[in-house]
Scaffold this motif. Structure first.
Motif, PDB file in Angstrom:
ATOM      1  N   ALA A 142       0.797  -1.215  -0.051  1.00  0.00           N
ATOM      2  CA  ALA A 142       0.021  -0.039  -0.042  1.00  0.00           C
ATOM      3  C   ALA A 142       0.983   1.252  -0.084  1.00  0.00           C
ATOM      4  N   SER A 143       0.101   2.490  -0.346  1.00  0.00           N
ATOM      5  CA  SER A 143       1.119   3.516  -0.176  1.00  0.00           C
ATOM      6  C   SER A 143       1.101   4.191   1.135  1.00  0.00           C
ATOM      7  N   ILE A 144       2.217   4.551   1.579  1.00  0.00           N
ATOM      8  CA  ILE A 144       2.221   5.269   3.025  1.00  0.00           C
ATOM      9  C   ILE A 144       3.027   6.665   2.671  1.00  0.00           C
ATOM     10  N   SER A 145       2.909   7.281   1.677  1.00  0.00           N
ATOM     11  CA  SER A 145       3.495   8.372   1.494  1.00  0.00           C
ATOM     12  C   SER A 145       2.586   9.481   1.209  1.00  0.00           C
ATOM     13  N   ASP A 146       3.263  10.834   1.501  1.00  0.00           N
ATOM     14  CA  ASP A 146       2.438  11.810   0.828  1.00  0.00           C
ATOM     15  C   ASP A 146       2.882  12.054  -0.616  1.00  0.00           C
ATOM     16  N   VAL A 172       0.043   4.724  -7.816  1.00  0.00           N
ATOM     17  CA  VAL A 172       0.275   5.800  -6.751  1.00  0.00           C
ATOM     18  C   VAL A 172       1.160   6.531  -7.524  1.00  0.00           C
ATOM     19  N   GLY A 173       0.679   7.848  -7.846  1.00  0.00           N
ATOM     20  CA  GLY A 173       1.455   8.715  -8.446  1.00  0.00           C
ATOM     21  C   GLY A 173       1.750   8.492  -9.694  1.00  0.00           C
ATOM     22  N   ASN A 174       2.829   8.499 -10.170  1.00  0.00           N
ATOM     23  CA  ASN A 174       3.315   8.013 -11.661  1.00  0.00           C
ATOM     24  C   ASN A 174       3.815   6.612 -11.701  1.00  0.00           C
ATOM     25  N   PHE A 175       3.631   5.824 -10.617  1.00  0.00           N
ATOM     26  CA  PHE A 175       4.041   4.616 -10.581  1.00  0.00           C
ATOM     27  C   PHE A 175       2.881   3.558 -10.653  1.00  0.00           C
ATOM     28  N   VAL A 176       3.382   2.526 -11.101  1.00  0.00           N
ATOM     29  CA  VAL A 176       2.056   1.335 -11.129  1.00  0.00           C
ATOM     30  C   VAL A 176       2.783   0.187 -10.647  1.00  0.00           C
ATOM     31  N   VAL A 177       2.260  -0.387  -9.630  1.00  0.00           N
ATOM     32  CA  VAL A 177       2.823  -1.646  -8.722  1.00  0.00           C
ATOM     33  C   VAL A 177       1.802  -2.796  -8.977  1.00  0.00           C
ATOM     34  N   SER A 178       2.485  -4.075  -9.496  1.00  0.00           N
ATOM     35  CA  SER A 178       1.867  -5.111  -9.725  1.00  0.00           C
ATOM     36  C   SER A 178       2.458  -6.333  -9.319  1.00  0.00           C
ATOM     37  N   PRO A 179       2.139  -7.442  -8.661  1.00  0.00           N
ATOM     38  CA  PRO A 179       0.936  -7.265  -8.015  1.00  0.00           C
ATOM     39  C   PRO A 179       0.946  -6.699  -6.551  1.00  0.00           C
ATOM     40  N   VAL A 180      -0.060  -6.512  -5.859  1.00  0.00           N
ATOM     41  CA  VAL A 180       0.004  -5.816  -4.471  1.00  0.00           C
ATOM     42  C   VAL A 180      -0.296  -6.728  -3.333  1.00  0.00           C
ATOM     43  N   THR A 181      -1.204  -8.033  -3.665  1.00  0.00           N
ATOM     44  CA  THR A 181      -1.194  -8.845  -2.708  1.00  0.00           C
ATOM     45  C   THR A 181      -0.608 -10.298  -3.136  1.00  0.00           C
ATOM     46  N   GLY A 182      -0.454 -11.290  -2.256  1.00  0.00           N
ATOM     47  CA  GLY A 182      -0.222 -12.455  -2.663  1.00  0.00           C
ATOM     48  C   GLY A 182       0.297 -13.237  -1.466  1.00  0.00           C
ATOM     49  N   ARG A 185       8.584  10.973  -6.290  1.00  0.00           N
ATOM     50  CA  ARG A 185       8.999  10.155  -5.069  1.00  0.00           C
ATOM     51  C   ARG A 185       7.704   9.456  -4.382  1.00  0.00           C
ATOM     52  N   GLU A 186       7.646   8.106  -4.248  1.00  0.00           N
ATOM     53  CA  GLU A 186       6.495   7.480  -3.396  1.00  0.00           C
ATOM     54  C   GLU A 186       6.918   6.750  -2.597  1.00  0.00           C
ATOM     55  N   LEU A 187       6.249   6.305  -1.485  1.00  0.00           N
ATOM     56  CA  LEU A 187       6.834   5.512  -0.384  1.00  0.00           C
ATOM     57  C   LEU A 187       5.764   4.434  -0.410  1.00  0.00           C
ATOM     58  N   LEU A 188       6.265   3.196  -0.506  1.00  0.00           N
ATOM     59  CA  LEU A 188       5.244   1.889  -0.184  1.00  0.00           C
ATOM     60  C   LEU A 188       5.377   1.358   1.041  1.00  0.00           C
ATOM     61  N   GLY A 189       4.514   0.806   1.502  1.00  0.00           N
ATOM     62  CA  GLY A 189       4.463   0.199   2.990  1.00  0.00           C
ATOM     63  C   GLY A 189       4.109  -1.400   2.492  1.00  0.00           C
ATOM     64  N   PRO A 225       8.826   0.403   4.944  1.00  0.00           N
ATOM     65  CA  PRO A 225       9.065   1.414   3.855  1.00  0.00           C
ATOM     66  C   PRO A 225       9.892   0.899   2.551  1.00  0.00           C
ATOM     67  N   TYR A 226       9.388   1.537   1.572  1.00  0.00           N
ATOM     68  CA  TYR A 226      10.001   1.026   0.108  1.00  0.00           C
ATOM     69  C   TYR A 226       9.954   2.193  -0.674  1.00  0.00           C
ATOM     70  N   GLU A 227      11.046   2.720  -1.001  1.00  0.00           N
ATOM     71  CA  GLU A 227      10.882   3.852  -1.646  1.00  0.00           C
ATOM     72  C   GLU A 227      11.034   3.804  -3.300  1.00  0.00           C
ATOM     73  N   LEU A 228      10.339   4.537  -3.923  1.00  0.00           N
ATOM     74  CA  LEU A 228      10.374   4.744  -5.581  1.00  0.00           C
ATOM     75  C   LEU A 228      10.728   6.065  -5.793  1.00  0.00           C
ATOM     76  N   THR A 229      11.734   6.422  -6.586  1.00  0.00           N
ATOM     77  CA  THR A 229      12.154   7.530  -7.126  1.00  0.00           C
ATOM     78  C   THR A 229      12.368   7.493  -8.480  1.00  0.00           C
ATOM     79  N   GLY A 230      12.087   8.714  -9.153  1.00  0.00           N
ATOM     80  CA  GLY A 230      12.275   8.853 -10.593  1.00  0.00           C
ATOM     81  C   GLY A 230      12.059  10.257 -11.021  1.00  0.00           C
TER      82      GLY A 230
END
Length: 676
Positions: free
Chosen positions: A311-315, A339-349, A373-377, A393-398
């Motif tokens: 899930a997203s835990i960032s501003d 979340v923002g300009n990022f697409v994450v798949s899959p998010v459950t499993g 910048r996005e922060l995933l949990g 916390p897992y950070e995505l930057t671009g």
């Protein structure tokens, strides 16, 4: 004379009447209670002479053949003696339980007066009874000689998976009490993790029930089913722990006769996992409107499978100055999270134990000139709740970049020539190699017919993405007075670095080489301005400055384009006209002027302009890791004569007038500031 008869009484016979009734009541009983094996007990019989005559006494039936004083179960002393009137004598009988059995021994006490005047002796009979027994208390465990819970999840504590049952049985003849407890319970670490309960007792004892308690009473051949529950809130391990004990009590005496330890084995664990790469995903700098995908893995390093959720835990990653509202993170029905300009798949499993892994794909779409910048949990089931309550916390930057080319720092572009803000009032003062900012025109100055002059021009890429540059010379007069000699048809400009390309000869091809001044490849100018694709120049510049009405002139058009292969690709390509050469992120173009006819007036120069798509691409490496190119410091030399130039190719001449107007800019292009 007073006649009397010797009389001996005992503490077991209270009166003469009872002695006279002995034959009716039977012998006097000396009883030993049941006695556990390897234990001793004793009884004391007191003999007292109740007459006025001394009496001599003796015990019969206490010889070795009768089982007394032979090193076996019974012993007695003394066995004979004389009692004065009123005197008392103690006789001790000892019973030692050597083997399981019951006994009845008859002892006869005989006495007569000391002078043996009486013809017949008198007597008392004693019946000695005793029993030796042992405790037969048996544990029946489901496996082995103790309780082994194995490996458990911490979250399973108190559930059926963390429960073990066993039985206890009394195979003896008498009731026994039992109680399960930990040694030193207030200071015992294991006592807080285990609970012992009685499930059932067969046959049920009289009185209150013992179900749910850790103690109880077992009758002869009775059985009790016990249950031990393990529960913990942390990771613990007990191996062959014997601090849980069963205390067995003899109900007749209330004595604890057995202490039996119960062996415990258990290990509780949280879910163990690892995310690779550990520090997050950095997409780096991409050209706007491009898309790039990368992956990371969730590895199960534990002994149980677990489920995960992302899930997203960032501003939002959009900077505070942005007026656009960032949409909230959205999870679609197909198991993807935007979340923002990022697409994450899959998010459950679910991920299996012992090194199994799940690959997660992240797609980044570059948009505009921005940093994202996005922060995933990453939440994993049955993990330690004290660590990362919202998830790991897992950070995505671009970063999305718009390609650009430095086009207004003329001191850096024409670092080997004089740069003037305005043309001199007297055109004859333009001797050679001078760039006029106001006209955006480069002057070679007067040259002899058939002579050749060279000038190197540096192209700088101040952005974080590689760009392609197109070069073309358009002569405004007859003949080919100006040319760019370059063997490379395509030269790639790496982000924010410096290099050189030299042109020479009479054609439009040349060779690539490093600039003679190594320091020029390291110097940087002030915060660069760059021309963006798709932004036209001012109308006056589109018409083409730099063509003098006296002499020959021409246009050098420089156009940057987006790279045609993925950004960040640093593999050089080979072309037929020549090989690639390592350089910096800038290209220094050598302009050559050759005289074709005698000029009637002052020759003109070549102006840098946009618009002709002749590709020049070339890649160069970045500066060495850990080395930061120093900021370029503007050097102000001695005052130059009007229209003059620097004395040498490495001297940066600059007018104070340019410093005063630097903030306003001299070029006509639409420009943006580039930082970093």
């Amino acid at each position: 004379c007073l006649g009397d008869v010797p009389t001996i009484v005992t503490n077991l016979s209270l009166s003469k009447e009872e002695e006279e009734e002995e034959e009716e009541k039977g012998p006097i009983k000396v009883e030993f209670q049941r006695l556990l094996l390897k234990r001793k007990d004793s009884r004391v019989v007191e003999l007292r002479n109740a007459s006025l005559l001394p009496a001599r006494w003796s015990l019969k039936g206490v010889e070795e053949v009768d089982g007394f004083n032979s090193g076996q179960e019974f012993s007695v002393w003394p066995t004979e003696g004389t009692l004065r009137p009123g005197q008392t004598q103690s006789v001790t009988i000892v019973f030692e339980a050597r083997e399981t059995s019951t006994w009845e021994k008859t002892i006869r006490l005989e006495w007569i007066d000391a002078e043996e005047i009486m013809k017949e002796s008198r007597s008392l009979h004693f019946l000695v009874t005793a029993e030796a027994y042992e405790i037969d208390f048996v544990f029946e465990f489901p496996n082995g000689d103790g309780l082994d819970f194995g490996v458990l999840r911490v979250a399973d504590g108190g559930k059926e998976e963390s429960t073990q049952k066993f039985s206890i049985r009394n195979q003896g003849k008498y009731q026994l009490g039992y109680k399960f407890a930990f040694a030193r319970p207030k200071r015992n670490f294991a006592a807080s993790f285990f609970t012992v309960k009685t499930v059932s007792i067969e046959p049920p004892p009289e009185g209150e029930g013992y179900e749910g308690r850790s103690d109880g009473v077992l009758g002869p051949e009775g059985t009790a089913e016990m249950m031990v529950v393990f529960e913990s809130k942390q990771e613990v391990e007990f191996k062959d722990n014997q601090e849980l004990r069963c205390y067995v009590t003899e109900l007749l005496t209330g004595e604890e006769i057995l202490v039996i330890p119960v062996k415990l084995n258990v290990r509780s664990v949280f879910s163990k996992y690892r995310v690779l790469p550990q520090k997050g995903i950095a997409f780096g700098s991409l050209v706007y409107d491009s898309v790039k995908s990368r992956t990371f893995e969730i590895v199960n390093q534990g002994e149980f499978d677990f489920t995960f959720r992302i899930a997203s835990i960032s501003d939002r990653s959009r900077p505070p100055t942005s007026d656009e509202e960032e949409p909230p993170a959205e999870e679609s029905a197909d198991g993807t999270l935007k979340v923002g300009n990022f697409v994450v798949s899959p998010v459950t499993g679910s991920v299996g134990p012992n090194g199994e892994k799940q690959t997660i794909t992240v797609t980044f779409t570059a948009e505009g000139q921005r940093t994202f910048r996005e922060l995933l949990g990453i939440s994993v089931s049955e993990r330690d709740p004290l660590l990362d309550p919202r998830g790991l916390p897992y950070e995505l930057t671009g970063e999305s970049c718009v390609p650009g080319l430095l086009n207004d720092d003329f001191l850096q572009i024409f670092e080997e020539a004089a740069v003037l803000r305005k043309p001199p009032a007297d055109p004859t003062e333009l001797i050679s190699n001078t760039f006029i900012e106001e006209e955006r025109c480069f002057h070679f100055g007067p040259r002899l017919v058939k002579s050749r002059s060279e000038m190197r021009v540096k192209l700088v890429n101040p952005t974080k993405v590689a760009i392609s540059v197109s070069l073309q010379v358009t002569n405004k007069t007859e003949g080919d007075a100006f040319e760019v000699r370059h063997r490379l048809v395509r030269a790639r400009l790496a982000p924010d670095l410096h290099g050189a390309v030299r042109g020479a000869g009479g054609g439009r091809h040349g060779r690539a080489e490093q600039p003679p001044d190594p320091g020029a490849a390291r110097r940087r100018g002030p915060p660069a301005h760059l021309h963006r694709p798709g932004k036209p120049r001012a109308a006056g510049e589109a018409a083409g400055h730099g063509v003098s009405d006296r002499g020959e002139g021409g246009h050098l058009r420089v156009q940057h384009q987006e790279p045609r292969h993925p950004p960040g690709d640093c593999q050089a390509q080979q072309v037929a006209a020549g090989g690639w050469q390592r350089g910096g992120g800038a290209q220094v173009l050598l302009l050559r002027s050759q005289g074709g006819r005698a000029p009637a007036e002052q020759p003109g120069g070549a102006a840098l302009r946009d618009g002709v798509p002749a590709q020049v691409s070339r890649e160069v490496p970045r500066a060495p890791r850990g080395v930061r190119p120093p900021q370029r410091v503007r050097e102000v030399g001695p005052a130059l004569p009007r229209g003059g130039r620097a004395a040498g190719p490495d001297v940066r001449a600059q007018h104070q007038e340019r410093d005063a107007d630097a903030a306003g800019g001299a070029g006509g292009d639409a420009v943006d500031d580039v930082h970093g």
